[in-house]
Write an enzyme that holds these catalytic residues in place. Structure first.
Site, PDB file in Angstrom:
ATOM      1  N   SER A 163      12.931 -43.004   5.085  1.00 42.64           N
ATOM      2  CA  SER A 163      12.562 -43.067   6.510  1.00 42.64           C
ATOM      3  C   SER A 163      11.899 -41.780   6.951  1.00 42.64           C
ATOM      4  O   SER A 163      10.813 -41.791   7.551  1.00 42.64           O
ATOM      5  CB  SER A 163      13.784 -43.288   7.394  1.00 42.64           C
ATOM      6  N   CYS A 187      -2.689  -3.863   7.021  1.00 40.59           N
ATOM      7  CA  CYS A 187      -2.342  -4.179   8.405  1.00 40.59           C
ATOM      8  C   CYS A 187      -2.729  -3.041   9.347  1.00 40.59           C
ATOM      9  O   CYS A 187      -2.865  -1.884   8.946  1.00 40.59           O
ATOM     10  CB  CYS A 187      -0.860  -4.524   8.522  1.00 40.59           C
ATOM     11  N   GLU A 191      13.906 -32.816   1.631  1.00 38.20           N
ATOM     12  CA  GLU A 191      14.681 -33.596   0.662  1.00 38.20           C
ATOM     13  C   GLU A 191      15.486 -34.605   1.447  1.00 38.20           C
ATOM     14  O   GLU A 191      16.560 -34.290   1.952  1.00 38.20           O
ATOM     15  CB  GLU A 191      15.632 -32.694  -0.134  1.00 38.20           C
ATOM     16  N   THR A 214      21.363 -38.429   4.759  1.00 36.56           N
ATOM     17  CA  THR A 214      21.389 -37.960   3.370  1.00 36.56           C
ATOM     18  C   THR A 214      22.601 -37.078   3.116  1.00 36.56           C
ATOM     19  O   THR A 214      23.277 -37.204   2.092  1.00 36.56           O
ATOM     20  CB  THR A 214      20.085 -37.194   3.042  1.00 36.56           C
ATOM     21  N   GLU A 247       0.825  -1.209   0.000  1.00 38.00           N
ATOM     22  CA  GLU A 247       0.000   0.000   0.000  1.00 38.00           C
ATOM     23  C   GLU A 247       0.860   1.260   0.000  1.00 38.00           C
ATOM     24  O   GLU A 247       0.514   2.266  -0.618  1.00 38.00           O
ATOM     25  CB  GLU A 247      -0.904   0.032   1.253  1.00 38.00           C
TER      26      GLU A 247
END
Ligand code: AOF
Ligand code: ZN
Length: 369
Positions: free
Chosen positions: A305, A78, A301, A199, A55
């Site tokens: 499991s 807001c 990612e 990983t 705005e």
């Protein structure tokens, strides 16, 4: 209640808001159009947290012409003093005559107060125009505001027969370079990327966004100098990672989710202490903690499991599965570890939202229902 012109200007505001998708986090993307006598007198969109809201840019552009105008905003203006002063007050001071919001701001600090302030000041207000489109702009922010959890996307890569690795564990590069570019785009759209020590140790994964590897269309909307690395969250419940992993040498923060703090880390690394649950750590607590740290969206990612554990715990909102046209055989490793699942009736159900080709591969996007 809404005219054709109202639709047109709100569509424009949505289009402007979309320009912020890669840069506004943890704030939502918001667009604003000021229209007087059928003519646009000011436009703006939110670009970055801490910088002015949509705005304010539109009001600055309109100057005196804001008086008597209608403001179309993709989110309720807001009413609170956050990093910036309340937009509702700025609209009142500028003398706008009418404010149309696509939706109410679910942020508990706002939650209808912005529209109330405006109408108490004698400004005509309305909301609900193109609300579904506005919802879709900020799924992570809205979920966090409503539930206290981030929105979770689970990314998986597999063969056409749903295998992620051969029985030996051999797995690198099942999917194509095009699919990997698309994953760069996914990372760029999320506030955090979540993985596991397993990983990271197996693939020496960096989990960063490489601007050069983003798809061309994304680069056009996302200047290199605005690149924002998603936080990298690594579950390391057995304290196996050391500062030697290449993950820590890359730009951007790493948060290690652990039971206990251990080790000397560079300033870009934080240890996030998470309570234990069974063998691992309490995933529900972890995600609540992430939301408290203003993380709206998490891209997971990792291996089968964590994928299975997150699905079983009901923590996944969306799944993005890349499948390469290759068969890896039924001795290969599966996508999702779901121990104890015996009855089809109890199998997790998904609803497809998009299916398309990415290079030689298929990308399936599905909601967990
Ligand atoms: C608006 N217009 O363009 C945006 C809004 O810390 P702050 O001051 O940036 O406030 C952030 C909050 O303001 C955010 O959580 C959301 O509720 C609202 N975002 N509001 O009127 C805008 N981006
Ligand atoms: Zn505002």
């Amino acid at each position: 209640m809404f005219s054709q012109d109202d639709h047109r200007w709100m569509s424009r505001a949505l289009e402007l808001a979309r320009r912020g998708v890669y840069t506004t986090a943890p704030n939502p993307c918001v667009g604003c159009v000021l229209v007087r006598d059928g003519e646009v007198v000011g436009e703006g969109y939110h670009q970055r947290a801490g910088e002015p809201h949509a705005e304010v840019y539109a009001l600055r552009a309109a100057g005196e012409k804001a008086r008597g105008a209608t403001a179309y905003v993709t989110l309720e203006p807001c009413s609170h003093h956050g990093r910036t002063p309340p937009c509702a007050n700025a609209l009142i001071e500028a003398g706008v005559a009418r404010v149309v919001a696509a939706m109410v701001d679910p942020n508990p600090q706002v939650g209808g107060r912005g529209l109330r302030l405006l109408s108490e000041a004698g400004i005509e207000t309305a909301h609900g125009l193109l609300a579904a489109e506005a919802e879709a702009l900020n799924p992570g922010f809205f979920k966090r505001m409503r539930t206290g959890f981030p929105r979770v996307t689970l990314k998986l890569g597999a063969s056409l027969d749903g295998r992620t690795a051969m029985a030996s564990g051999e797995s690198q590069w099942i999917t194509s370079p095009e699919a990997r570019r698309d994953v760069q785009r996914l990372r760029a759209r999320h506030d955090a990327v979540l993985s596991t020590a397993t990983t990271v140790l197996a693939d020496d994964a960096s989990l960063t966004v490489r601007w050069d590897e983003l798809p061309e269309g994304v680069k056009a909307a996302y200047p290199r100098e605005r690149l924002r690395q998603p936080k990298r969250i690594v579950i390391d419940s057995k304290n196996r990672l050391t500062p030697a992993q290449s993950l820590f040498a890359r730009e951007g923060e790493v948060w290690l989710a652990r039971h206990t703090a251990q080790g000397q880390w560079p300033a870009s690394v934080n240890e996030l202490l998470v309570p234990r649950l069974g063998e691992g750590l309490d995933l529900v607590s972890l995600f609540m903690l992430l939301a408290k740290q203003n993380i709206n969206s998490v891209l997971v990612e990792a291996g089968a499991s964590l994928a299975g554990a997150l699905i079983s715990a009901g923590l996944v909102d969306e799944l993005v599965l890349y499948q390469a046209p290759i068969l890896m055989g039924d001795a290969g490793r599966g996508l999702c570890h779901l121990p104890g699942l015996e009855k089809l009736a109890r199998a997790p159900k998904l609803e497809l939202s998009d299916v398309r080709r990415v290079g030689p591969d298929i990308r399936i996007t599905a909601k967990v229902v």
